[in-house]
Scaffold this motif. Structure first.
Motif, PDB file in Angstrom:
ATOM      1  N   GLY A  38      23.962  26.758  77.202  1.00 19.51           N
ATOM      2  CA  GLY A  38      23.738  27.522  76.103  1.00 19.51           C
ATOM      3  C   GLY A  38      22.327  26.546  75.958  1.00 19.51           C
ATOM      4  N   THR A  39      21.250  26.687  75.193  1.00 19.74           N
ATOM      5  CA  THR A  39      20.150  25.643  74.536  1.00 19.74           C
ATOM      6  C   THR A  39      20.910  25.332  73.463  1.00 19.74           C
ATOM      7  OG1 THR A  39      18.878  27.506  73.381  1.00 19.74           O
ATOM      8  CG2 THR A  39      18.691  27.643  75.006  1.00 19.74           C
ATOM      9  N   ARG A  40      19.757  24.057  73.201  1.00 18.66           N
ATOM     10  CA  ARG A  40      19.618  23.096  71.614  1.00 18.66           C
ATOM     11  C   ARG A  40      20.087  24.055  70.492  1.00 18.66           C
ATOM     12  NH1 ARG A  40      15.999  17.912  72.302  1.00 18.66           N
ATOM     13  NH2 ARG A  40      17.409  17.319  73.929  1.00 18.66           N
ATOM     14  N   ARG A  41      19.250  25.161  70.319  1.00 20.11           N
ATOM     15  CA  ARG A  41      18.755  26.048  69.626  1.00 20.11           C
ATOM     16  C   ARG A  41      20.121  26.749  69.421  1.00 20.11           C
ATOM     17  NH1 ARG A  41      14.177  29.369  69.097  1.00 20.11           N
ATOM     18  NH2 ARG A  41      13.415  27.420  68.362  1.00 20.11           N
ATOM     19  N   ASP A  42      20.960  27.062  70.496  1.00 23.99           N
ATOM     20  CA  ASP A  42      21.846  27.400  70.367  1.00 23.99           C
ATOM     21  C   ASP A  42      23.411  26.759  69.817  1.00 23.99           C
ATOM     22  OD1 ASP A  42      21.080  29.759  71.897  1.00 23.99           O
ATOM     23  OD2 ASP A  42      22.076  29.522  74.060  1.00 23.99           O
ATOM     24  N   LEU A  43      23.465  25.561  70.461  1.00 26.32           N
ATOM     25  CA  LEU A  43      24.220  24.574  69.319  1.00 26.32           C
ATOM     26  C   LEU A  43      23.870  24.811  68.363  1.00 26.32           C
ATOM     27  CD1 LEU A  43      26.791  22.424  70.538  1.00 26.32           C
ATOM     28  CD2 LEU A  43      24.752  21.228  70.621  1.00 26.32           C
ATOM     29  N   ALA A  44      23.194  24.597  68.284  1.00 21.75           N
ATOM     30  CA  ALA A  44      21.961  24.442  66.383  1.00 21.75           C
ATOM     31  C   ALA A  44      23.280  25.651  65.256  1.00 21.75           C
ATOM     32  CB  ALA A  44      21.372  24.118  66.119  1.00 21.75           C
ATOM     33  N   GLY A  45      22.904  26.705  66.031  1.00 24.49           N
ATOM     34  CA  GLY A  45      23.330  27.807  65.707  1.00 24.49           C
ATOM     35  C   GLY A  45      25.151  28.139  65.953  1.00 24.49           C
ATOM     36  N   ALA A  46      25.823  27.709  67.124  1.00 26.72           N
ATOM     37  CA  ALA A  46      27.502  27.288  66.608  1.00 26.72           C
ATOM     38  C   ALA A  46      27.546  26.357  65.371  1.00 26.72           C
ATOM     39  CB  ALA A  46      27.635  27.031  68.021  1.00 26.72           C
ATOM     40  N   ILE A  47      27.378  25.693  65.330  1.00 22.90           N
ATOM     41  CA  ILE A  47      27.213  24.609  64.911  1.00 22.90           C
ATOM     42  C   ILE A  47      27.063  24.820  62.894  1.00 22.90           C
ATOM     43  CG2 ILE A  47      26.981  21.717  63.619  1.00 22.90           C
ATOM     44  CD1 ILE A  47      26.296  21.182  66.152  1.00 22.90           C
ATOM     45  N   ALA A  48      26.193  25.559  62.597  1.00 22.51           N
ATOM     46  CA  ALA A  48      26.061  26.528  61.659  1.00 22.51           C
ATOM     47  C   ALA A  48      26.883  27.411  61.610  1.00 22.51           C
ATOM     48  CB  ALA A  48      24.972  26.753  61.487  1.00 22.51           C
ATOM     49  N   SER A  49      27.324  27.848  62.327  1.00 16.24           N
ATOM     50  CA  SER A  49      28.527  29.236  61.722  1.00 16.24           C
ATOM     51  C   SER A  49      29.895  28.267  61.773  1.00 16.24           C
ATOM     52  CB  SER A  49      28.952  29.328  63.105  1.00 16.24           C
ATOM     53  OG  SER A  49      27.354  30.796  63.253  1.00 16.24           O
ATOM     54  N   ALA A  50      30.198  27.579  62.101  1.00 14.75           N
ATOM     55  CA  ALA A  50      31.455  26.253  62.435  1.00 14.75           C
ATOM     56  C   ALA A  50      31.709  26.116  60.523  1.00 14.75           C
ATOM     57  CB  ALA A  50      31.474  25.335  63.238  1.00 14.75           C
ATOM     58  N   ALA A  51      30.317  25.727  59.858  1.00 18.36           N
ATOM     59  CA  ALA A  51      29.727  24.155  59.423  1.00 18.36           C
ATOM     60  C   ALA A  51      30.227  25.596  57.865  1.00 18.36           C
ATOM     61  CB  ALA A  51      28.812  23.911  59.125  1.00 18.36           C
ATOM     62  N   GLU A  52      30.181  26.833  58.126  1.00 10.70           N
ATOM     63  CA  GLU A  52      29.502  27.599  56.864  1.00 10.70           C
ATOM     64  C   GLU A  52      31.193  28.591  57.533  1.00 10.70           C
ATOM     65  OE1 GLU A  52      26.484  31.063  58.478  1.00 10.70           O
ATOM     66  OE2 GLU A  52      24.985  29.954  57.767  1.00 10.70           O
ATOM     67  N   GLY A  53      32.471  28.597  57.654  1.00 14.44           N
ATOM     68  CA  GLY A  53      33.551  28.236  58.175  1.00 14.44           C
ATOM     69  C   GLY A  53      33.818  29.588  59.005  1.00 14.44           C
ATOM     70  N   LYS A  54      32.554  30.079  59.763  1.00 18.96           N
ATOM     71  CA  LYS A  54      33.583  31.131  60.608  1.00 18.96           C
ATOM     72  C   LYS A  54      33.492  31.530  61.356  1.00 18.96           C
ATOM     73  CE  LYS A  54      28.762  33.388  58.497  1.00 18.96           C
ATOM     74  NZ  LYS A  54      28.061  33.480  58.996  1.00 18.96           N
ATOM     75  N   VAL A  55      34.480  29.895  61.696  1.00 18.37           N
ATOM     76  CA  VAL A  55      35.104  29.393  63.533  1.00 18.37           C
ATOM     77  C   VAL A  55      35.965  29.076  62.893  1.00 18.37           C
ATOM     78  CG1 VAL A  55      35.434  27.740  65.409  1.00 18.37           C
ATOM     79  CG2 VAL A  55      32.652  29.335  64.542  1.00 18.37           C
ATOM     80  N   ARG A  56      37.212  29.154  63.576  1.00 19.20           N
ATOM     81  CA  ARG A  56      38.812  28.724  63.345  1.00 19.20           C
ATOM     82  C   ARG A  56      39.074  28.406  64.483  1.00 19.20           C
ATOM     83  NH1 ARG A  56      43.600  32.886  61.296  1.00 19.20           N
ATOM     84  NH2 ARG A  56      42.874  33.262  63.428  1.00 19.20           N
ATOM     85  N   ALA A  57      39.781  27.319  64.837  1.00 19.96           N
ATOM     86  CA  ALA A  57      40.608  26.451  65.488  1.00 19.96           C
ATOM     87  C   ALA A  57      41.752  26.480  65.145  1.00 19.96           C
ATOM     88  CB  ALA A  57      40.274  25.306  66.205  1.00 19.96           C
ATOM     89  N   THR A  58      42.988  27.526  66.916  1.00 20.96           N
ATOM     90  CA  THR A  58      44.110  27.083  66.638  1.00 20.96           C
ATOM     91  C   THR A  58      44.373  26.025  67.534  1.00 20.96           C
ATOM     92  OG1 THR A  58      44.611  29.078  66.029  1.00 20.96           O
ATOM     93  CG2 THR A  58      45.924  28.504  66.381  1.00 20.96           C
ATOM     94  N   THR A  59      45.378  25.034  66.861  1.00 12.76           N
ATOM     95  CA  THR A  59      46.032  23.689  67.969  1.00 12.76           C
ATOM     96  C   THR A  59      47.045  24.234  68.052  1.00 12.76           C
ATOM     97  OG1 THR A  59      45.577  22.617  66.771  1.00 12.76           O
ATOM     98  CG2 THR A  59      43.647  22.708  67.640  1.00 12.76           C
TER      99      THR A  59
END
Length: 57
Positions: free
Chosen positions: A13-34
Motif C-alpha cells: 500500500g501507500t502512505r495514505r493507506d498506512l495512515a488510514g490503517a493506523i487511524a482505524s486502529a486508533a479508533e478501536g476498529k482493529v483487534r489483535a489476538t495473540t
C-alpha cells in the motif's frame, strides 16, 4: 503507563493507506489476538500458519 508504537514503513500500500490503517486502529476498529509460547515451538507455529490452521478469534 506510556505506550508508544513506532511504524517505520509498510511493504504493502501507500502512505495514505498506512495512515488510514493506523487511524482505524486508533479508533478501536482493529483487534489483535495473540498467543505466546516458547521459542522452541516457532517451527510448529510457522507450519500452522502456512497450512492455514491458525484460528482467528
Amino acid at each position: 503507563m506510556l505506550k508508544r508504537i513506532t511504524v517505520r514503513g509498510s511493504i504493502a500500500g501507500t502512505r495514505r493507506d498506512l495512515a488510514g490503517a493506523i487511524a482505524s486502529a486508533a479508533e478501536g476498529k482493529v483487534r489483535a489476538t495473540t498467543t505466546t509460547g516458547p521459542l522452541s515451538c516457532v517451527n510448529d507455529v510457522l507450519e500452522r500458519l502456512e497450512a492455514g490452521r491458525v484460528i482467528n478469534a
